[in-house]
Structures are given as structure tokens and as C-alpha cells.
Design an enzyme around this catalytic site. Structure first.
Site, short mmCIF file in Angstrom:
data_model
loop_
_atom_site.label_atom_id
_atom_site.label_comp_id
_atom_site.label_asym_id
_atom_site.label_seq_id
_atom_site.Cartn_x
_atom_site.Cartn_y
_atom_site.Cartn_z
CG ASN A 15 18.16 218.31 25.37
OD1 ASN A 15 18.07 217.07 25.41
ND2 ASN A 15 19.30 218.93 25.15
CB THR A 72 20.04 210.69 23.11
OG1 THR A 72 20.04 211.00 24.51
CG2 THR A 72 21.34 211.13 22.49
CB THR A 99 22.21 199.73 31.72
OG1 THR A 99 22.93 200.09 32.90
CG2 THR A 99 20.80 199.32 32.10
CG LEU A 158 18.86 209.34 34.97
CD1 LEU A 158 18.61 209.72 36.41
CD2 LEU A 158 17.76 208.39 34.48
CB ALA A 188 22.45 209.11 36.26
CE1 TYR A 201 28.20 210.13 29.95
CE2 TYR A 201 29.85 208.40 30.22
CZ TYR A 201 28.55 208.86 30.37
OH TYR A 201 27.60 208.03 30.94
CG HIS A 252 20.10 205.33 22.36
ND1 HIS A 252 19.22 206.28 21.88
CD2 HIS A 252 20.27 205.60 23.68
CE1 HIS A 252 18.90 207.09 22.87
NE2 HIS A 252 19.53 206.71 23.98
CG ASP A 280 19.61 222.28 27.08
OD1 ASP A 280 20.37 222.08 28.05
OD2 ASP A 280 19.94 222.07 25.90
CD GLN A 325 30.12 226.52 49.59
OE1 GLN A 325 30.89 225.88 48.88
NE2 GLN A 325 29.77 227.77 49.32
N1 LIG Z 1 22.92 203.22 29.72
C1 LIG Z 1 24.05 202.98 30.35
O1 LIG Z 1 24.64 201.91 30.17
C2 LIG Z 1 24.63 204.00 31.32
C3 LIG Z 1 25.84 203.69 31.95
C4 LIG Z 1 26.38 204.61 32.82
C5 LIG Z 1 25.74 205.80 33.09
N2 LIG Z 1 24.56 206.09 32.48
C6 LIG Z 1 23.95 207.40 32.77
O2 LIG Z 1 22.56 207.27 32.92
C7 LIG Z 1 21.90 208.42 32.40
C8 LIG Z 1 20.84 208.00 31.39
O3 LIG Z 1 21.47 207.32 30.33
P1 LIG Z 1 20.67 206.58 29.16
O4 LIG Z 1 21.40 205.35 28.83
O5 LIG Z 1 19.25 206.51 29.52
O6 LIG Z 1 20.92 207.58 27.96
P2 LIG Z 1 19.86 208.36 27.04
O7 LIG Z 1 20.68 209.09 26.03
O8 LIG Z 1 18.83 207.43 26.55
O9 LIG Z 1 19.20 209.37 28.05
C9 LIG Z 1 19.70 210.64 28.34
C10 LIG Z 1 18.56 211.63 28.26
O10 LIG Z 1 19.03 212.94 28.62
C11 LIG Z 1 18.51 213.86 27.69
N3 LIG Z 1 19.41 215.03 27.66
C12 LIG Z 1 20.68 215.09 27.20
N4 LIG Z 1 21.17 216.33 27.34
C13 LIG Z 1 20.20 217.08 27.92
C14 LIG Z 1 20.08 218.44 28.32
N5 LIG Z 1 21.11 219.30 28.14
N6 LIG Z 1 18.92 218.87 28.87
C15 LIG Z 1 17.87 218.01 29.04
N7 LIG Z 1 17.92 216.72 28.68
C16 LIG Z 1 19.07 216.25 28.13
C17 LIG Z 1 18.46 213.10 26.40
O11 LIG Z 1 17.58 213.68 25.45
C18 LIG Z 1 17.99 211.72 26.86
O12 LIG Z 1 16.59 211.65 26.93
C19 LIG Z 1 22.98 209.31 31.81
O13 LIG Z 1 23.30 210.34 32.73
C20 LIG Z 1 24.14 208.38 31.64
O14 LIG Z 1 25.37 209.07 31.73
C21 LIG Z 1 24.00 205.22 31.59
#
Ligand SMILES: NC(=O)c1ccc[n+]([C@@H]2O[C@H](COP(=O)([O-])OP(=O)(O)OC[C@H]3O[C@@H](n4cnc5c(N)ncnc54)[C@H](O)[C@@H]3O)[C@@H](O)[C@H]2O)c1
EC number: 4.1.1.35
Length: 366
Positions: free
Chosen positions: A66, A69, A207, A105, A146, A177, A213, A90, A194
Site C-alpha cells: 500500500n 513506507t 537489519t 512482510l 515476518a 507492533y 529508511h 492494502d 485448525q
Molecule cells: N528491518 C528490520 O530490522 C526488521 C526487524 C524485525 C522485523 N522486521 C519485519 O520485516 C518486515 C519488513 O520490514 P522492513 O524493514 O522491510 O520495513 P518497510 O517499512 O520497509 O516494509 C514494510 C512494507 O509493508 C508495506 N505495508 C505496510 N502496511 C501495509 C498494508 N496495510 N498493506 C500493504 N502493505 C503494507 C509498506 O508500505 C512497506 O513497503 C516487517 O513485517 C517488519 O515487521 C523488520
């Protein structure tokens, strides 16, 4: 190596560099076991690197995002490729497509992003995860969630292994979160028990890498930005607190290994190598060859305690461990940040003043 190619390629591609389409097509013409793969959040930091790997491996990849971010720019080099599809959607709304595997993710991932709209963060992690598990059940797909080290909260044991239940404040500012991810894990196992849905749960630790970002206030991104801009590198407290970061290509390899393994219980993916904040500051300063000073500021409140993954399970059961040296990962990230800064400088939108439009004789305030 393959990985090297992906990362370098991704940096070039997202910055107007030319794409070696011949190479991509060649790799895509010999898939061994082509799958239809959905990546939710695939236009984000981790998701776009995962997209690169799965596309290079010859799979059909559908990215659903969506763009909260995430950015189209992160995957734009695949747009037009016959194996690739990008859907602006979304996950809080149901989705009907045919796939074999789902990497789920979608979720804002850093504190400023997930605290921006806590209700939306909760909806994404709860309703969004239910929707994706429902999809997995209907089409018989396997789903990888994730998850995050945040499920361990403010941990009372070091390092954290997968048996630890965590120490989370259910009504604190991070709860949207942390608890969102915890219940997302609960949902996975409910669907598994189930409904027989095949699930995989990756508990991801900090990571870093290209496409991360730049402005979410994390240690690595702060220091790189400060060093590149010649500003002082700000260290809170003595700088002896430690952090551990994994490079994004290591994580992506772990996610793919986990997805294709037979391990349905949660698996930590992270780099256990700890460094002090001061070590990070000095290393980044020297890699950037920056004139910046290191500035010590008063200790921040609620500075998270150490969090370090126990990755014995991933090592033993997936044969996985991080392999990218910190310096190499930092160099690639620095390269990305400096190109991003250039890109921003060249693409600043400076609105030109316009004469106020008149409506019923009064100026409009817009
Ligand atoms: N980067 C890290 O250090 C880290 C650590 C632990 C867990 N994670 C998990 O890994 C996953 C990816 O993280 P990331 O670092 O790439 O973050 P990110 O914010 O770059 O990526 C998340 C993506 O999800 C999309 N998104 C958010 N809400 C949405 C929705 N309702 N519908 C559709 N898309 C949606 C965002 O636009 C974005 O592209 C996440 O689930 C995060 O919780 C990341």
C-alpha cells in the site's frame, strides 16, 4: 557470487543505472522449480531485496503493497518483466489470487513508522494477517510471517532463544507492533492446527542495508547520514551500549531457506555479533572518510537493553548464519545513502508561488 550480483544490481537499478536485462532473462529462463510467490510489503526495505532474489531465481513474483513506507522505486527495475506484478493493495482488505507461497512482510517496521498510526499498525498485523492466512488456506499456499525480535520485548534473558516467551508491556507505546506481531504468530499456529495451513515464522532481528529508511532514527542510519553530511555523530551516554545488526542479504537468504524448510516453529534470524555504539560511530566515520566529530550527549531514557539473537536453531536446522562482514555491509549502505542524498538534492520539488485563486470573491486557504 549470486548475492553480490543482486545487491550491486539493486543499487544500480534504483538509481537510474542500466539494467543488464540479458542477464536477468538468462537467469529466468532456467528455473528449476518455478513457484508463484506473493510478497506482501514487497516494495519495502526487506521485501524489495527478497523480490530481487526470488526474481533472479526465476520465480513468478507478485508484490502487494500500500506504499505506506514502501516505494515503487524499490522494485521499479522489475516493472514490465513478464514474471513480475506489482499490486497497490492494502492487506487489511481481502485479496484473491492464486499463489504457492506467501511471504507476509506487510507492516510498518520502525518505531516512528509503527507509532505514527497505532490503530492502523494493529489492523495491518491482525486483520491483514488473518486475510493472508485465509488466502493461504483457500489456495493451499504456505505462509511465512515476518515476525520480530520485539516479540521478546524487554528481555530478561540473554541472548534470546526461540523458547523464551518474552517480556512485553501490553499497553506501552510499542504494544501496537509488539503485540500485533505476537498475535500474528498466534494466528499462524491457530490456522496450522485448525486448518492445516503450512506456516513458517521468522523472528527477525535488527537489519540494515540499501533501501533501509534513512530517517527513522536508527543508530546505523543516523551515523551514516551524519557522517555523509559532515555533522557530528551523536552518541548518547558513554557509547558502551551494544547493538547487533545483520546485513539484508543474509536475512533474505535465511527467509528463503526457512520458507523452503520443514520447520514450522519460530526461528530467529539475526546477527549475534555485538558492537558498541562507539565502535559503530568510529567505523562509519572512517569508512565515510568523514571530518565529523563524535559528540557525546546525555544518555537517552528507555534506551533499549542489549538484544542479541541466539541463532543456534537456524544454524542447526537451516544451515544458516550471517556471512556478510560488517564493514562490507556498511560500505554498501553508505554508497546507497550517498546516492540517495544526491538524488534528493537533484529532485527537490520547489513549488512556485501561484496567484491565489478566487472563489466568490474570497481567497481560498489551501
Ligand atoms: N528491518 C528490520 O530490522 C526488521 C526487524 C524485525 C522485523 N522486521 C519485519 O520485516 C518486515 C519488513 O520490514 P522492513 O524493514 O522491510 O520495513 P518497510 O517499512 O520497509 O516494509 C514494510 C512494507 O509493508 C508495506 N505495508 C505496510 N502496511 C501495509 C498494508 N496495510 N498493506 C500493504 N502493505 C503494507 C509498506 O508500505 C512497506 O513497503 C516487517 O513485517 C517488519 O515487521 C523488520
Amino acid at each position: 557470487s549470486m548475492n553480490e550480483a543482486i545487491i550491486d544490481f539493486s543499487i544500480a537499478a534504483t538509481h537510474g543505472g542500466s539494467i543488464l536485462l540479458s542477464e536477468v532473462n538468462y537467469l529466468n529462463s532456467k528455473p528449476l522449480d518455478r513457484k508463484r510467490i506473493l510478497i506482501t510489503g514487497g516494495a519495502g526495505f526487506v521485501g524489495s531485496h527478497l523480490t530481487d532474489k526470488l526474481m533472479m531465481d526465476g520465480h513468478e513474483v507478485t508484490v502487494v503493497d500500500n506504499f505506506f513506507t514502501g516505494r515503487k522505486r524499490n522494485v521499479e527495475h522489475w516493472i514490465g518483466h513478464e514474471n513480475f506484478e506489482l499490486i497497490n493493495h492494502d492487506v487489511v482488505e481481502p485479496l484473491y489470487i492464486e499463489v504457492d507461497q506467501i511471504y507476509h512482510l506487510a507492516s510498518p517496521a520502525s518505531p516512528p513508522n509503527y507509532m505514527y498510526n497505532p490503530i492502523k499498525t494493529l489492523k495491518t498485523n491482525t486483520i491483514g494477517t488473518l486475510n493472508m492466512l485465509g488466502l493461504a488456506k483457500r489456495v493451499g499456499a504456505r505462509l511465512l510471517l515476518a515476525s520480530t525480535s520485539e516479540v521478546y520485548g524487554d528481555p530478561e534473558v540473554h541472548p534470546q532463544n526461540e523458547e523464551y516467551w518474552g517480556h512485553v508491556n501490553p499497553i506501552g507505546p510499542r504494544a501496537c507492533y509488539d503485540e500485533g506481531k505476537r498475535v500474528a504468530e498466534t494466528m499462524c499456529y491457530a490456522y496450522m492446527k485448525q486448518e492445516g495451513v503450512e506456516v513458517r515464522v521468522a523472528r527477525i532481528f535488527n537489519t540494515f542495508g540499501s533501501r533501509m529508511h534513512m530517517n527513522d532514527g536508527r543508530v546505523v542510519s543516523n551515523f551514516i547520514l551524519q557522517a555523509l553530511q559532515g555533522e557530528p555523530l551523536t552518541v548518547y551516554g558513554s557509547g558502551s551500549q551494544t547493538r547487533a545488526f545483520q546485513y539484508v542479504s543474509d536475512l533474505v537468504n535465511g527467509l528463503v531457506l526457512l520458507m523452503n524448510s520443514n520447520i514450522s516453529s519460530p526461528v530467529n534470524l539475526g546477527n549475534p555479533e555485538e558492537h558498541t555504539i562507539l565502535e559503530f560511530a568510529r567505523l562509519i566515520k572512517s569508512l565515510v572518510v568523514s571530518q565529523s566529530q563524535i559528540q557525546f550527549l546525555p544518555e537517552a531514557q528507555d534506551d533499549p537493553q542489549r538484544r542479541r539473537p541466539d541463532i543456534r536453531k537456524a544454524k542447526m536446522m537451516l544451515g544458516w548464519e550471517p556471512v556478510v562482514p560488517l564493514e562490507e555491509g556498511l560500505n554498501k549502505t553508505i554508497q546507497y545513502f550517498s546516492r540517495e542524498l544526491e538524488h534528493q538534492a537533484n529532485n527537490q520539488y520547489i513549488p512556485k508561488p501561484k496567484a491565489a485563486r478566487m472563489k466568490k470573491g474570497r481567497p481560498r486557504h489551501n
